[in-house]
Design a protein around this motif. Structure first.
Motif, short mmCIF file in Angstrom:
data_model
loop_
_atom_site.label_atom_id
_atom_site.label_comp_id
_atom_site.label_asym_id
_atom_site.label_seq_id
_atom_site.Cartn_x
_atom_site.Cartn_y
_atom_site.Cartn_z
N MET A 1 60.35 108.42 14.12
CA MET A 1 60.35 107.66 15.39
C MET A 1 61.57 108.08 16.20
O MET A 1 62.71 108.00 15.70
N VAL A 2 61.33 108.52 17.42
CA VAL A 2 62.39 109.09 18.25
C VAL A 2 62.45 108.36 19.58
O VAL A 2 61.41 108.07 20.17
N LEU A 3 63.65 108.07 20.03
CA LEU A 3 63.83 107.46 21.36
C LEU A 3 64.31 108.54 22.32
O LEU A 3 65.32 109.21 22.04
N LEU A 4 63.56 108.73 23.39
CA LEU A 4 63.99 109.65 24.43
C LEU A 4 64.83 108.86 25.42
O LEU A 4 64.32 107.95 26.05
N ALA A 5 66.08 109.20 25.53
CA ALA A 5 66.94 108.39 26.40
C ALA A 5 67.99 109.25 27.07
O ALA A 5 68.92 109.72 26.41
N GLU A 6 67.84 109.45 28.37
CA GLU A 6 68.91 110.11 29.11
C GLU A 6 70.02 109.07 29.32
O GLU A 6 71.18 109.37 29.41
N ASP A 7 69.59 107.81 29.40
CA ASP A 7 70.53 106.70 29.57
C ASP A 7 70.70 106.05 28.21
O ASP A 7 69.74 105.57 27.61
N THR A 8 71.91 106.05 27.68
CA THR A 8 72.11 105.55 26.31
C THR A 8 72.01 104.03 26.23
O THR A 8 71.96 103.48 25.15
N ARG A 9 72.00 103.36 27.37
CA ARG A 9 71.96 101.90 27.29
C ARG A 9 71.02 101.34 28.36
O ARG A 9 71.47 100.73 29.33
N PRO A 10 69.70 101.50 28.15
CA PRO A 10 68.77 101.02 29.17
C PRO A 10 68.65 99.50 29.23
O PRO A 10 68.21 98.94 30.22
N SER B 1 64.75 106.94 14.17
CA SER B 1 65.44 107.92 13.33
C SER B 1 66.44 108.71 14.14
O SER B 1 67.45 109.18 13.63
N LYS B 2 66.14 108.89 15.45
CA LYS B 2 67.00 109.73 16.27
C LYS B 2 66.86 109.33 17.74
O LYS B 2 65.79 108.91 18.18
N VAL B 3 67.94 109.49 18.46
CA VAL B 3 67.93 109.32 19.92
C VAL B 3 68.20 110.69 20.53
O VAL B 3 69.19 111.35 20.17
N VAL B 4 67.31 111.14 21.41
CA VAL B 4 67.45 112.51 21.94
C VAL B 4 67.25 112.51 23.44
O VAL B 4 66.69 111.58 24.02
N GLY B 5 67.69 113.60 24.09
CA GLY B 5 67.36 113.84 25.48
C GLY B 5 66.06 114.64 25.53
O GLY B 5 65.62 115.18 24.51
N THR B 6 65.45 114.75 26.70
CA THR B 6 64.14 115.40 26.78
C THR B 6 64.21 116.88 26.40
O THR B 6 63.24 117.44 25.90
N LYS B 7 65.36 117.52 26.56
CA LYS B 7 65.46 118.94 26.20
C LYS B 7 65.19 119.15 24.71
O LYS B 7 64.69 120.19 24.29
N ASP B 8 65.53 118.15 23.89
CA ASP B 8 65.34 118.29 22.44
C ASP B 8 63.86 118.32 22.07
O ASP B 8 63.50 118.76 20.97
N LEU B 9 63.00 117.83 22.99
CA LEU B 9 61.56 117.89 22.72
C LEU B 9 61.09 119.35 22.65
O LEU B 9 60.04 119.62 22.08
#
Lengths: 276, 148
Positions: free
Chosen positions: A72-81, A95-103
């Motif tokens: 389960m991954v959270l796509l978050a450019e903003d770390t605190r929405p 499991s991980k917080v990533v930016g869209t580039k990591d996709l």
């Protein structure tokens, strides 16, 4: 958020945007899959920024319904929405917080395997939840069969105060937005279904309530003592065109017993039947 | 993408990550699910509906057989009702089990309904809704097995 998945990723993996799982009312925004594993990616939608229980409701539903090895991954450019929630919260659900580039490099994300202990705990929760779902579903189908035609003209009755419960994410007691009342030790929801709207969408607040009320997520596992009994009083049998049982299936997952009661006495009888 | 296609793509994405979903069955299962979509415009409706149930059944049975064989728990069983029993009562600690309530639920919603139409001459689903119900219950069972 419009996701631009590169052609190179789409050609190498199975990519499904807005997946439709039989046992979720909503779910991840994106699935990426190959032999190495399954990624379920979420991002916080604009409509969810002021309603964190809506976002976490669908995350919890996915944790229950998807294979336990799903990353389960959270796509978050903003770390605190969510301003009211601590910045640590993602670690508890994802499991991980990533930016869209990591996709663009799903291979690296597939390596984020969870511990065998977590998977074991998750399987135990899933077994309990699906067993309960099965019992509630059989009861609901039997009720529908016995009832025959649902009464579309339900009167109004007084069930007292709306349900309140403790939200651990903001460490506060909160009142539900939907028409859900604490009545005789049971949560009773009232809903008139609109003919021109999707029943699954109409019942979403009730599913979200079930997810947030009964489950407490700790390190990616939605722990539960038991699914509380709930009565959902509706004026029509909830259905969707393509998957006719889906609203009832998801309602049953969260412990909602259907009723088509036109009086408090009928609500009482439905509650008493459940307690036998 | 139509809702039906979206559901099938979701199920295929879930299957794709599974160890038992080998190359040898992958194309066959996808082909069967594709047939469920491709027969949509066949007439008359009762022919379309029986074909939809047939192709969904073949996808489900083959997937479950592959799953049970991968874990060595099929024990020579061949029929869907028996597969459900194996899923509920096997002795392999590596994977979970469905509960007896679930077994009974799927026996009723899939096996009993499906057998009526596939084994009884001149028996057809009464409408599109009944067909959708049976197929979506098969998809629900598949998605449940992948949590074991």
């Amino acid at each position: 958020m419009a996701l631009q998945i590169p052609a190179s990723v789409r050609s190498k993996y199975i990519v499904v945007e807005q997946p439709d799982h039989p046992s979720t009312f909503d779910g991840p925004d994106l699935l990426i899959s190959d032999k190495k594993g399954l990624l379920a990616c979420f991002f916080v939608r604009t409509s969810e920024r002021n309603n964190h229980r809506s976002f976490f409701g669908r995350v919890i539903n996915a944790l229950i319904a998807y294979p336990p090895e799903t990353v389960m991954v959270l796509l978050a450019e903003d770390t605190r929405p969510f301003q009211q929630i601590s910045a640590d919260y993602p670690l508890n659900f994802f499991s991980k917080v990533v930016g869209t580039k990591d996709l663009f490099k799903p291979n690296l994300l597939f390596k984020e395997k969870d511990s065998s202990r977590k998977i074991k705990d998750l399987k135990e929760v899933q077994h309990k939840v699906f067993n309960t779902q099965s019992k509630v579903l059989m009861n609901n189908l039997s009720y529908i069969q016995d009832k025959g035609k649902f009464n579309a003209k339900l009167g109004k009755f007084d069930l007292g105060h709306k349900t309140r419960y403790f939200d651990p994410l903001i460490q506060k007691d909160v009142s539900v937005r939907a028409n859900i009342f604490h009545f005789k030790g049971t949560q009773v929801g009232l809903k008139l279904l609109h003919r021109n709207a999707s029943d699954l969408k109409e019942l979403r607040p009730y599913f979200e309530f079930g997810a947030n009320f009964d489950f407490q997520v700790d390190r990616g596992v939605p722990y539960i003592k038991s699914i509380s009994k709930k009565i959902l009083n509706v004026d029509n049998i909830p259905k969707t065109k393509f998957d006719p049982y889906k609203p009832i299936r998801v309602a049953s997952l969260f412990g909602w017993y259907l009723a088509n009661a036109d009086s408090l006495e009928e609500i009482h009888r439905r509650i008493n039947n459940l307690n036998q | 993408m139509s809702i039906q296609k979206k559901r099938i793509e979701t199920i295929l994405a879930l299957l794709n990550a599974e160890a038992f979903y080998t190359r040898s069955i992958r194309n066959k299962i996808r082909a069967e699910f594709n047939q469920v979509i491709e027969v949509e415009h066949i007439t008359p409706a009762r022919r379309k509906n029986i074909l939809k149930i047939l192709h969904s059944t073949r996808a489900l049975d083959s997937t479950l057989k592959s799953f049970l064989d991968h874990y060595g728990i099929r024990n020579g069983k061949h029929a869907l009702g028996q597969y459900l029993i194996q899923l509920a009562y096997h002795n392999d600690h590596r994977i979970g089990k469905i509960s007896n309530n679930e077994r009974a639920q799927f026996q009723n919603s899939i096996v009993n309904h499906r057998n009526t139409h596939l084994h009884q001459a001149d028996s057809y689903p009464s409408n599109d809704s009944e067909v959708s119900q049976i197929i979506c219950e098969m998809e629900t069972l598949l998605s449940r097995v992948l949590t074991l």
